[in-house]
Design an enzyme around this catalytic site. Sequence first.
Site: not given
Length: 306
Positions: A156, A180, A249, A252, A275, A284
Amino acid sequence: MSESVQPLPSSLQRSLDRFYEYLRSEKGLSLHTQRNYKQQLGTMAQYLAQLGLKEWSQVDAGWVRQLASKGMREGLKASSISTRLSSLRSFFDFLILRGELVANPAKGVSAPRKSRPLPKNLDVDEVGKLLDVTDDDPLSIRDRAMMELMYGAGLRLAELVDINVKDVSLFSGDIRVVGKGDKERKVPFAGLAKEWVGKWLKVRSGLANSDEKALFVSKLGVRISHRNVQKRMAEWGQKQAVSSHISPHKLRHSFATHMLESSNNLRAVQELLGHENISTTQIYTHLDFQHLAQVYDQAHPRAKKK
């Protein structure tokens, strides 16, 4: 044959008529806006009347959510549902002003989020054209290193800017990044990305202030800004005659697309991008770093030595 519109109960229509007059005489809105309010509110009032609504005071948040759901079922765009709810909130504020309601039931109901389309990715040849920067001045070396790293590691913009020199290990070919939610991860980088970051580190001291920790610095010697990175990448896109606008972006997104095409390993690419899987129906799966590095080395177009 379309259904005929049934007249609204007078108890509902009277308040609407007062609101339309208020918009015309006191708010001074354009005819177009007045017509839009009238159309939106009329459609919603018809639906509520069909459900048995007799008085506006009966409306609560549940009724409003039904209106939003109906719009979604009808295929309305998120922006159209948002406009519809906005007109309803304005109408209820008017009823509160007149003392007919004590609270606005539409205030707590949000429209669905507007979808943000992903930027079109570059193909591998376009990336090659963009990254064929041969200037040997320090700023050009820095810019190529940033672009190689953005595309080579799928970072990012904020992650790229926040990297410090101590976060980079050329020996092991990995970088510590903070994504993030302040979540830290280790990303592999190799091939041309590793080569150009190494070249930049050799000339960085000629630009950076002595106490600056940032990997990438501006010509003022301090950590480069988000805006400066965006501006430089766009300029290189023009200079290298790439047909589409270049943004961080987009690099990316191109990384993600090319990795998926080459590896067909969705979970590995999700980890590389940092992510989280927000689906409650899919478990996950955490993949260890060694496996991620292996997938990266085998799949990424610029990680392979020529």
